[in-house]
Scaffold this active site. Structure first.
Site, PDB file in Angstrom:
ATOM      1  CD  GLU A   1      -2.537  -1.307   0.082  1.00  0.00           C
ATOM      2  OE1 GLU A   1      -2.782  -0.258  -0.831  1.00  0.00           O
ATOM      3  OE2 GLU A   1      -3.025  -2.406  -0.610  1.00  0.00           O
TER       4      GLU A   1
ATOM      5  CD  GLU B   1      -2.577  -3.191  -7.776  1.00  0.00           C
ATOM      6  OE1 GLU B   1      -1.620  -3.355  -6.910  1.00  0.00           O
ATOM      7  OE2 GLU B   1      -3.596  -2.685  -7.540  1.00  0.00           O
TER       8      GLU B   1
ATOM      9  CG  HIS C   1     -10.424  -6.669  -5.844  1.00  0.00           C
ATOM     10  ND1 HIS C   1     -10.654  -6.876  -4.512  1.00  0.00           N
ATOM     11  CD2 HIS C   1      -9.343  -6.329  -6.158  1.00  0.00           C
ATOM     12  CE1 HIS C   1      -9.455  -6.676  -4.112  1.00  0.00           C
ATOM     13  NE2 HIS C   1      -8.635  -6.119  -4.883  1.00  0.00           N
ATOM     14  CB  ILE C   2     -14.723  -8.039 -10.645  1.00  0.00           C
ATOM     15  CG1 ILE C   2     -15.730  -9.148  -9.846  1.00  0.00           C
ATOM     16  CG2 ILE C   2     -13.444  -8.507 -10.500  1.00  0.00           C
ATOM     17  CD1 ILE C   2     -15.629 -10.323 -10.995  1.00  0.00           C
TER      18      ILE C   2
ATOM     19  N   GLY D   1     -16.045  -2.410  -6.981  1.00  0.00           N
ATOM     20  CA  GLY D   1     -14.759  -1.727  -7.217  1.00  0.00           C
ATOM     21  C   GLY D   1     -14.340  -1.272  -8.775  1.00  0.00           C
ATOM     22  N   GLY D   2     -12.960  -1.260  -8.822  1.00  0.00           N
ATOM     23  CA  GLY D   2     -12.745  -0.839 -10.129  1.00  0.00           C
ATOM     24  C   GLY D   2     -11.954  -1.805 -11.238  1.00  0.00           C
ATOM     25  CE1 TYR D   3      -7.062  -3.914  -9.467  1.00  0.00           C
ATOM     26  CE2 TYR D   3      -8.727  -3.017  -7.683  1.00  0.00           C
ATOM     27  CZ  TYR D   3      -7.078  -2.832  -8.411  1.00  0.00           C
ATOM     28  OH  TYR D   3      -6.237  -2.307  -7.572  1.00  0.00           O
TER      29      TYR D   3
END
Length: 794
Positions: A580, A609, A712-713, A716-718
């Site tokens: 992080e 990442e 995440h999917i 979120g943005g993934y």
């Protein structure tokens, strides 16, 4: 490498990046869930560089969410502030944007300063207020905040869509781009402006600007966008609620035999907190519970689905039946198998309810429809339009290249763990009674195998990884390689919880100039904080807004202090903190001054990442580790033998870890490309089908509802982007290889390469394409050799 079915638990996938969804002309604002950029406001320059207009600001300055010229005043912010703040800024925003559009219509050839900086300044008050609300929803959730957030969300989405679909704004940006068509940028200042305009035009295209106003297509597109926001919020709420709802109290010492004392202490403390909560308004019962002594070794113990608690149970709890119960509790969160039937039947018409299966199905149908409205064959194509990967096949090719190396290793790893279980686990693990290890067995026996192989238990390492010491060592590393100094600044900013820390960053090469700051929220709080770990931007660097000191939020869910012991971290928690901080460094050390591409903004999702995963490599660098690995009581350094064993453990279980990540990435991609949400195949059929390709040694059990917690999917943005972890890991491993090339023991060489990394990867942000950034640092394009070598799969 653990077969723990959670994004939040002990692998790189439990970390995430939350970045601007309030970039008004960004396709990412569809969900309006990620944290916005918060920026200071300055006088506005209108469509002519020689004409100035000052837009009016709200006079309701007593509302802390409207005081956008400073760090958030967390001590005075309440949920009741949100609605009046959003109402005020939306009213002003509507008026200001109408004025901007009117001005742009009258200008034939607007220049850059007349367009993007205008939008950047204009959006700030909304970004600031809504960003704080989104942040607090993740770290200090409450029913009052949820209600206020959900009430205001539709209006915020509508406002952002209006910007993203403005033809006047799009045409003005196109004019700006055309004036630069044949020019070659001479410096970074020009490069970042070109990138910002190009990114904005692409984002507006993906936001539906090409759909004619007033048509059924535009109307339907906007309906879907609004529904997405509602569905994503409900999905996230359901996961948090289901996580909080589960608890298992254990009273028999036999059931926890061999469990590390740190885990027992955590569970015993959780039992006490549970009794206090259960007492409710009964003051006598609450007082009794508060007086109760926590008995770490004698219990009772309460195991929850919060990350540290759950991971400890899967790794160390000897009772198979209890492990199964906890595992399935996690696996069925917010699913058709866990939602109370009465609640499901009595649910009001139109309400979303607590079953995420229904929400996922609707999300996938709407994503496919949305992509079709923009001319894409599927949502994955739409997602990849703004990423490094050119197409789905490229993602599949990389995944299969790694799978071919990782799968044989994974199968050997599981076979070794199974053999140990058969050897020492007793009759219940005999082949006659248990043909193969079940998912709730694997983590337990892999941990036993690791302990046997290296003669080292995780519990033996914890005393050397006290949080404050780890922070000191991590800050020492970045001072050494990036020439910056991190200083404790507690008390200089208001915080949302007493555990939150505040730091400032100073540039040693520039007389100690203060260049950035960040908040750190290190511990898990299952009552009101969502699981996982993430970085978000609090303030982004921006010349237009006069912000030269960016500020980040770093959020983890690490092991909290227990009794008189400080936070003693697992090694994975150490890696997570470094991860992080890597995200934070890219945000905070940026040299970009155009807000839309400063720091993490404008960086393609499958490259973002890189700095985070790069930082994890330093957790195996001896000088770095010995910068923090000291016994919290005696100050004694980590024994050399322990460090060598720790280093040898790096590739242990790498095959299963890699295959697990590949499964998540390719399952995500399959759901958003080839899967037909209107067909007969279910989402769980897809999970099993992809597991047959990437983790055939560990197929999902019938009750598997992992997807119902895959935030995440779905929140979120993934979405169609989870592969980004592996895509970026190729680059991060190759980047660390540059340090290995000069020799990690070569201090001068490491400093030189570190400075180059700072001046490229960490400084250029989204102002230069990620491939060009990498080539400026490494001198060539990335290749996967270093990744395979680091994972012992070469």
């Amino acid at each position: 490498w653990l077969t723990i079915p959670t994004i939040e638990a002990c692998c790189k996938s439990h970390t995430s990046l939350q970045r601007s969804s309030m970039k008004i002309i960004s396709v990412a604002l569809a969900t309006v869930l990620a944290q916005p950029n918060h920026r200071l406001v300055r006088a506005f320059v209108t469509a002519s560089s020689t004409t100035r207009t000052t837009f009016r600001m709200s006079t309701v300055t007593e509302n802390p969410l409207l005081q956008s010229t400073s760090l958030p005043k967390f001590s005075s912010i309440t949920p009741s502030d949100l609605t009046p703040a959003i109402s005020s800024v939306l009213s002003q925003l509507e008026s200001d944007f109408a004025s901007l559009e009117s001005t742009l219509k009258e200008v034939k050839s607007p220049d850059y300063d007349a367009v993007l900086p205008e939008v950047e300044r204009m959006q700030h008050p909304l970004s600031y207020a809504w960003g704080i609300a989104g942040h607090l929803k993740g770290v200090k959730d409450s029913e009052e905040l949820r209600k206020a957030y959900e009430e205001n969300q539709p209006n915020v989405v509508k406002a952002t869509m209006k910007f993203g679909q403005s033809r006047v704004l799009y045409d003005a940006l196109k004019e700006v781009e055309n004036t630069w068509k044949d020019s070659i940028p001479q410096d970074f200042e020009m490069e970042q402006k070109i990138r910002a305009v190009s990114n904005s035009l692409r984002s507006m295209t993906l936001a539906g600007v090409g759909l004619e106003e007033g048509t059924e297509e535009r109307k339907r597109f906007n309906e879907i966008k609004l529904r997405f926001a509602e569905l994503s919020t409900a999905f996230s709420n359901n996961v948090l609620d289901a996580t909080k709802a589960f608890g298992l109290t254990v009273t028999s010492p036999t059931d926890v035999q061999g469990v590390p004392e740190s885990a027992l202490g955590m569970w015993a403390q959780a039992h006490k907190q549970h009794l206090i909560k259960e007492a409710g308004d009964d003051e006598v019962a609450k007082a009794d519970a508060e007086k109760m002594e926590v008995d770490t070794l004698g219990g009772p113990w309460r195991i929850t689905l919060d990350g540290p608690s759950y991971v400890a149970a899967m790794q160390h709890l000897p009772n198979r039946d209890l492990r199964k119960q906890i595992y399935l509790g996690y696996m069925t969160r917010a699913s058709d198998l866990s939602v109370n039937e009465c609640e499901a039947n009595e649910k009001k018409e139109g309400a979303l309810g607590k079953n995420n299966v229904v929400i996922i199905e609707e999300i996938l149908k709407l994503r496919k429809e949305l992509a079709g409205l923009l001319g894409f064959n599927n949502y994955a194509e739409m997602s990849l339009a703004s990423k490094m990967a050119p197409d789905v096949q490229s993602v599949t090719n990389l995944s299969n290249l790694i799978r071919d190396k990782a799968l044989p290793a994974a199968e050997k790893e599981l076979a070794a763990a199974t053999a140990l279980a058969r050897e020492v686990g007793g009759d219940e693990y005999s082949e006659a009674n248990l043909p193969k290890l079940m998912p709730w067995d694997t983590s337990f026996w892999v941990e036993r195998l690791k302990e046997k192989t290296f003669d080292l238990k995780e519990e033996e390492l914890r005393p050397y990884f006290a949080l404050d010491a780890v922070l000191t060592g991590m800050f020492g590393l970045v001072e050494r390689i990036f020439d910056i100094e991190v200083r404790n600044a507690d008390g200089q900013a208001e915080v949302w919880h007493p555990d939150v820390k505040f730091f400032t960053i100073h540039d040693k090469s520039n007389d100690g100039k203060h260049i950035a700051s960040f908040f750190l929220d290190p511990y898990s709080r299952p009552a009101d904080k969502r699981g996982g770990a993430w970085m978000a931007d609090c303030l982004g660097k921006s010349e237009a807004l006069g912000i030269d000191v960016p500020v980040a939020y770093l959020t983890c869910n690490g092991s909290p202090p227990v009794g008189d012991k400080p936070s003693l971290m697992t090694f994975r928690e150490v890696e997570t903190l470094f991860h992080e901080f890597g995200h934070g460094l890219q945000h905070m050390l940026t040299k970009a001054t155009v807000g839309d591409v400063a720091g993490i903004n404008g960086v393609e999702w499958d490259a973002v990442e890189l700095p985070s995963q790069f930082m994890e490599n330093w957790c195996y660098d001896k000088p770095t580790v010995y910068g923090f690995a000291k016994h919290y009581k005696t100050g004694e350094a980590l024994p050399e033998e322990m460090f060598q064993k720790l280093s040898q453990q790096r590739t242990f279980g790498a095959g299963m870890m890699a295959c697990r990540q590949l499964l998540f990435g390719m399952m995500d991609m399959e759901l958003h490309s080839n899967y037909d949400p209107n067909g007969s195949e279910t989402i769980f059929d897809v999970h099993r089908r992809m597991a047959g390709i990437y983790t055939p040694y560990s197929m999902p059990v019938e009750e598997d509802r992992f997807l119902c917690g895959f935030s995440h999917i779905f929140a979120g943005g993934y979405s169609a982007g989870y592969y980004s972890y592996k895509w970026a890991e190729v680059m991060s491993a190759d980047a660390f290889g540059a340090f290995e090339d000069v020799g990690l023991e070569n201090e001068e060489g490491v400093r030189e390469v570190g400075r180059r990394f700072r001046d490229t990867v960490l400084s250029l942000g989204g102002g230069v394409s990620p491939m060009d950034v990498f080539k400026r640092f490494r001198g060539r394009e990335p290749n996967p050799d270093a990744l395979l070598r680091h994972n012992g799969l070469a």
